[in-house]
Design a protein around this motif. Structure first.
Motif, PDB file in Angstrom:
ATOM      1  N   VAL A 127       0.744  -1.295  -0.008  1.00 17.92           N
ATOM      2  CA  VAL A 127       0.206   0.055   0.054  1.00 17.92           C
ATOM      3  C   VAL A 127       0.738   1.270   0.069  1.00 17.92           C
ATOM      4  CG1 VAL A 127      -2.037  -1.032   1.113  1.00 17.92           C
ATOM      5  CG2 VAL A 127      -0.273   0.090   2.441  1.00 17.92           C
ATOM      6  N   CYS A 128       2.133   1.156   0.024  1.00 15.77           N
ATOM      7  CA  CYS A 128       3.070   2.292   0.094  1.00 15.77           C
ATOM      8  C   CYS A 128       2.921   2.997  -1.368  1.00 15.77           C
ATOM      9  CB  CYS A 128       4.540   1.765   0.391  1.00 15.77           C
ATOM     10  SG  CYS A 128       4.807   1.634   2.330  1.00 15.77           S
ATOM     11  N   GLU A 129       3.121   4.350  -1.247  1.00 15.84           N
ATOM     12  CA  GLU A 129       3.358   5.070  -2.416  1.00 15.84           C
ATOM     13  C   GLU A 129       4.757   4.702  -3.060  1.00 15.84           C
ATOM     14  OE1 GLU A 129       2.994   9.362  -2.015  1.00 15.84           O
ATOM     15  OE2 GLU A 129       1.261   8.976  -0.509  1.00 15.84           O
ATOM     16  N   LYS A 130       4.818   4.753  -4.381  1.00 17.94           N
ATOM     17  CA  LYS A 130       5.890   4.673  -5.065  1.00 17.94           C
ATOM     18  C   LYS A 130       6.990   5.575  -4.373  1.00 17.94           C
ATOM     19  CE  LYS A 130       4.442   1.686  -8.431  1.00 17.94           C
ATOM     20  NZ  LYS A 130       3.963   0.624  -7.758  1.00 17.94           N
ATOM     21  N   GLU A 158      13.169   4.183   7.127  1.00 19.01           N
ATOM     22  CA  GLU A 158      12.098   3.669   7.104  1.00 19.01           C
ATOM     23  C   GLU A 158      11.045   4.614   6.959  1.00 19.01           C
ATOM     24  OE1 GLU A 158      11.123   0.112   7.044  1.00 19.01           O
ATOM     25  OE2 GLU A 158      13.182  -0.616   7.261  1.00 19.01           O
ATOM     26  N   LEU A 159       9.922   4.274   5.855  1.00 17.91           N
ATOM     27  CA  LEU A 159       8.805   4.958   5.468  1.00 17.91           C
ATOM     28  C   LEU A 159       9.128   6.406   5.327  1.00 17.91           C
ATOM     29  CD1 LEU A 159       6.319   3.540   8.179  1.00 17.91           C
ATOM     30  CD2 LEU A 159       6.593   3.122   5.852  1.00 17.91           C
ATOM     31  N   LYS A 160      10.425   6.608   4.999  1.00 17.13           N
ATOM     32  CA  LYS A 160      10.780   7.895   4.327  1.00 17.13           C
ATOM     33  C   LYS A 160      10.702   7.917   2.911  1.00 17.13           C
ATOM     34  CE  LYS A 160      13.417  10.077   8.003  1.00 17.13           C
ATOM     35  NZ  LYS A 160      14.658  10.452   8.407  1.00 17.13           N
ATOM     36  N   SER A 161      10.613   9.052   1.967  1.00 17.44           N
ATOM     37  CA  SER A 161      10.856   8.911   0.572  1.00 17.44           C
ATOM     38  C   SER A 161      12.110   9.069   0.361  1.00 17.44           C
ATOM     39  CB  SER A 161      10.109  10.222   0.101  1.00 17.44           C
ATOM     40  OG  SER A 161      10.670  10.613  -1.100  1.00 17.44           O
ATOM     41  N   TRP A 162      12.498   8.251  -0.600  1.00 24.98           N
ATOM     42  CA  TRP A 162      13.921   8.119  -1.094  1.00 24.98           C
ATOM     43  C   TRP A 162      14.367   9.481  -1.485  1.00 24.98           C
ATOM     44  CZ3 TRP A 162      17.205   4.218  -0.498  1.00 24.98           C
ATOM     45  CH2 TRP A 162      16.526   2.907  -0.143  1.00 24.98           C
ATOM     46  N   ASP A 163      13.368  10.429  -1.817  1.00 20.93           N
ATOM     47  CA  ASP A 163      13.863  11.895  -2.199  1.00 20.93           C
ATOM     48  C   ASP A 163      14.230  12.525  -1.119  1.00 20.93           C
ATOM     49  OD1 ASP A 163      13.592  11.367  -4.956  1.00 20.93           O
ATOM     50  OD2 ASP A 163      11.740  11.875  -5.203  1.00 20.93           O
TER      51      ASP A 163
END
Length: 178
Positions: free
Chosen positions: A12-15, A86-91
């Motif tokens: 369910v995580c956003e891309k 964890e649960l951070k956007s790679w950006d």
């Protein structure tokens, strides 16, 4: 021995979100994807799973729709621990922290997390110490991309640096002989 490596279905995580060992759910409806996975698996096997829900839900479905008696959950099959990411956007991960890891993900640990070597040590320990040497049934291992890549490196005698060269989509089933 026949081993079926099964990657969990889409989360369910956003891309673009780093979710490693975070216990995120899977996208619904998943019945059609689960049916496709089931059609590639034996009806009777020893079933191992990561305890994270994205694998456990699939493993329970496999058990329910086969002759498999039980699921053996093992924390060594959990995805890589991405620690502070964890649960951070790679950006959103600062480049000065991300770049050294990107340059050498095999050996560089994520802050408060793991390196790929750490994950690999867990997976190899599982393979060498958990799986009975004399087993008559096939094995099904429901896990994560990092874990499956680690298994493939071990059985194919590949360097860990090559682990991410081949695609490994959600819901993929890979049959190997060990």
């Amino acid at each position: 021995m026949e081993v079926y490596l099964v990657r969990h279905t889409e989360t369910v995580c956003e891309k673009g979100i780093c979710y490693g060992q975070s216990d995120v759910g899977i996208c619904e409806p998943y019945d059609i994807v689960f049916e496709s996975i089931l059609n590639q698996l034996p009806q009777d096997a020893v079933l191992y799973s990561s305890p994270l829900q994205r694998c456990a839900i699939l493993a329970k479905n496999i058990q329910k729709n086969t002759k498999i008696d039980s699921i053996i959950e093992d924390s060594r099959l959990m995805e890589m621990n991405f620690g502070d990411w964890e649960l951070k956007s790679w950006d959103d991960i600062p480049q000065e922290v991300l770049n050294p890891w990107m340059a050498d993900f095999v050996n560089v640990r994520v802050p408060n997390g793991e390196s790929f070597v750490d994950l690999n040590e867990r997976v190899v320990d599982f393979l060498e110490n958990e799986i009975p040497k004399e087993i008559e049934k096939p094995l099904i291992i429901v896990a994560h991309a990092g874990v499956i890549r680690s298994v493939l490196c071990k059985i194919n005698n590949l360097p860990l640096q090559e682990a991410f060269k081949a695609p490994l989509d959600y819901g993929t089933v890979i049959k190997v002989e060990i």
